[in-house]
Design an enzyme around this catalytic site. Structure first.
Site, PDB file in Angstrom:
ATOM      1  N   ASN A   1       0.883  -1.178   0.000  1.00 36.13           N
ATOM      2  CA  ASN A   1       0.000   0.000   0.000  1.00 36.13           C
ATOM      3  C   ASN A   1       0.912   1.217   0.000  1.00 36.13           C
ATOM      4  OD1 ASN A   1      -1.816   2.040   0.508  1.00 36.13           O
ATOM      5  ND2 ASN A   1      -2.191   1.453   2.644  1.00 36.13           N
ATOM      6  N   TRP A   2       0.973   1.882  -1.145  1.00 35.62           N
ATOM      7  CA  TRP A   2       1.912   2.990  -1.283  1.00 35.62           C
ATOM      8  C   TRP A   2       1.406   4.295  -0.686  1.00 35.62           C
ATOM      9  CZ3 TRP A   2       3.830   2.256  -7.058  1.00 35.62           C
ATOM     10  CH2 TRP A   2       4.702   1.170  -7.080  1.00 35.62           C
ATOM     11  N   LYS A   3       0.133   4.330  -0.315  1.00 32.45           N
ATOM     12  CA  LYS A   3      -0.449   5.564   0.249  1.00 32.45           C
ATOM     13  C   LYS A   3      -0.175   6.741  -0.702  1.00 32.45           C
ATOM     14  CE  LYS A   3       0.001   3.408   4.705  1.00 32.45           C
ATOM     15  NZ  LYS A   3      -0.011   3.521   6.138  1.00 32.45           N
TER      16      LYS A   3
ATOM     17  N   HIS B   1      -9.482   1.444   4.804  1.00 28.92           N
ATOM     18  CA  HIS B   1      -8.199   1.568   5.512  1.00 28.92           C
ATOM     19  C   HIS B   1      -8.395   2.497   6.712  1.00 28.92           C
ATOM     20  CE1 HIS B   1      -4.097   2.675   6.444  1.00 28.92           C
ATOM     21  NE2 HIS B   1      -3.726   1.576   5.818  1.00 28.92           N
TER      22      HIS B   1
ATOM     23  N   GLU C   1      -6.749   4.846   7.803  1.00 28.20           N
ATOM     24  CA  GLU C   1      -6.534   6.277   7.504  1.00 28.20           C
ATOM     25  C   GLU C   1      -7.780   6.883   6.864  1.00 28.20           C
ATOM     26  OE1 GLU C   1      -2.807   5.701   5.451  1.00 28.20           O
ATOM     27  OE2 GLU C   1      -1.900   5.174   7.363  1.00 28.20           O
TER      28      GLU C   1
ATOM     29  N   GLU D   1      -5.741  -4.962  10.394  1.00 28.01           N
ATOM     30  CA  GLU D   1      -4.680  -3.988  10.638  1.00 28.01           C
ATOM     31  C   GLU D   1      -4.965  -3.262  11.954  1.00 28.01           C
ATOM     32  OE1 GLU D   1      -2.472  -2.657   6.898  1.00 28.01           O
ATOM     33  OE2 GLU D   1      -4.292  -1.475   6.972  1.00 28.01           O
TER      34      GLU D   1
ATOM     35  N   GLY E   1       2.240   2.052  10.870  1.00 30.98           N
ATOM     36  CA  GLY E   1       3.204   3.137  10.769  1.00 30.98           C
ATOM     37  C   GLY E   1       3.909   3.470  12.076  1.00 30.98           C
TER      38      GLY E   1
ATOM     39  N   SER F   1       3.181  -2.281  10.408  1.00 32.96           N
ATOM     40  CA  SER F   1       4.616  -2.393  10.691  1.00 32.96           C
ATOM     41  C   SER F   1       5.213  -3.730  10.267  1.00 32.96           C
ATOM     42  CB  SER F   1       4.896  -2.108  12.175  1.00 32.96           C
ATOM     43  OG  SER F   1       4.538  -0.762  12.482  1.00 32.96           O
TER      44      SER F   1
ATOM     45  N   GLY G   1       2.799  -1.301   4.285  1.00 35.05           N
ATOM     46  CA  GLY G   1       2.846   0.121   3.955  1.00 35.05           C
ATOM     47  C   GLY G   1       4.268   0.564   3.682  1.00 35.05           C
ATOM     48  N   GLY G   2       4.912   1.142   4.693  1.00 36.21           N
ATOM     49  CA  GLY G   2       6.248   1.727   4.546  1.00 36.21           C
ATOM     50  C   GLY G   2       7.259   0.827   3.840  1.00 36.21           C
TER      51      GLY G   2
HETATM   52  P1  PGA Z   1       2.817   0.198   7.672  1.00 38.37           P
HETATM   53  O1  PGA Z   1       1.363   0.477   7.015  1.00 38.37           O
HETATM   54  O2  PGA Z   1       3.305  -1.104   7.086  1.00 38.37           O
HETATM   55  O3  PGA Z   1       3.661   1.363   7.238  1.00 38.37           O
HETATM   56  O4  PGA Z   1       2.617   0.101   9.136  1.00 38.37           O
HETATM   57  C1  PGA Z   1       0.452  -0.563   6.810  1.00 38.37           C
HETATM   58  C2  PGA Z   1      -0.805  -0.017   6.182  1.00 38.37           C
HETATM   59  O5  PGA Z   1      -1.183   1.123   6.463  1.00 38.37           O
HETATM   60  O6  PGA Z   1      -1.462  -0.709   5.384  1.00 38.37           O
END
Ligand code: PGA
Length: 251
Positions: free
Chosen positions: A10-12, A95, A97, A167, A173, A213, A234-235
């Site tokens: 997930n590149w956001k 998600h 966010e 999640e 994050g 994470s 994500g990251g």
């Molecule tokens: P993260 O994000 O791996 O950076 O914790 C995961 C996500 O938001 O899907």
């Protein structure tokens, strides 16, 4: 029971079109594990070019959000069929966010899930409890409600086309992933909720991904858990090296 192994990035709100294309090209040149389905949720602006770059590769490109309507006067929104038109095959919905920063409710997400299925997109539906909910013993209640509300009204045949992602909000994050035991417990619970509502045949094949994470050093251990079918990253999905190390978890 063999369920599809899925590793999704997930590149956001990161990467230009050129960066997205070079990522796909670079990843595509590596020896990719045949048993893993690779998903990349990229920014809207990069879907078309990333999809073209992914042609002939075992990499599915998808979006990170969409609107629940098929079209209309909704300035700034993107319809599911527009994602399909650009080459997307799946879409991340709900998600944390989106739920927390943009106040999306499970009712709204439920309408998006139905719209995604209607236009032929695979919905990757995210759920998770926050730290307060976990620490006050409400995890089971919260996860149950999020699943039932987000997938409300879906037939078993529809739920078979869904991917679920657990999640925990406190792990996203933060560099503080759930332990394997915590994640496995939550995944088992999610599977039980789906089995109760849509039957064990559906629950047995439903891929449930863990996100929060995920890094190369914890991917293997997480994937060894019986109810963790894949990862939503994500990251660590932003760099080819770290994403590839996660994909290549068996070596
Ligand atoms: P993260 O994000 O791996 O950076 O914790 C995961 C996500 O938001 O899907």
């Amino acid at each position: 029971m063999t369920r599809q192994r899925i590793i999704a990035g997930n590149w956001k709100m990161y990467k230009s079109i050129a960066e997205a294309v070079s990522f796909v090209n670079e990843l595509g040149h590596k020896s990719l594990p045949a048993e893993v389905a690779i998903y990349l949720a990229v920014p809207f602006t990069a879907i078309a070019e990333a999809s073209t770059a992914a042609q002939g590769l075992p990499i599915r490109i998808g979006g990170q959000n969409m609107n629940d309507a098929s079209e209309g006067a909704f300035t700034g929104e993107v319809a599911g069929k527009m994602l399909v038109d650009a080459g997307a095959r799946f879409v991340v919905l709900g998600h944390s966010e989106r739920r927390h920063l943009f106040n999306e409710t499970s009712e709204f997400i439920n309408r998006k899930v139905k719209q995604a299925l209607a236009v032929g997109l695979e919905p990757l539906v995210c759920i998770g409890e926050n730290l307060h909910e976990r620490e006050s013993g409400q995890m089971e209640r919260v996860l149950t409600a999020l699943i039932l509300e987000s997938l409300q009204g879906l037939a078993s045949s529809d739920v078979r086309r869904v991917i679920l992602a657990y999640e925990p909000v406190w792990a996203i994050g933060t560099g503080r992933p759930a332990s394997c035991e915590q994640a496995e417990e939550a995944h088992r619970l999610c599977r039980e909720v789906v089995a109760r509502e849509w039957g064990s045949e559906v629950a047995d094949v439903l891929p449930i991904l863990y996100g929060g994470s995920v890094r190369p050093d914890n991917a293997k251990e997480l994937l060894a858990q019986p109810d963790i079918d894949g990862l939503l990253v994500g990251g660590a999905s932003l760099k080819v090296d770290s994403f590839y190390q996660i994909l290549d978890y068996q070596t």
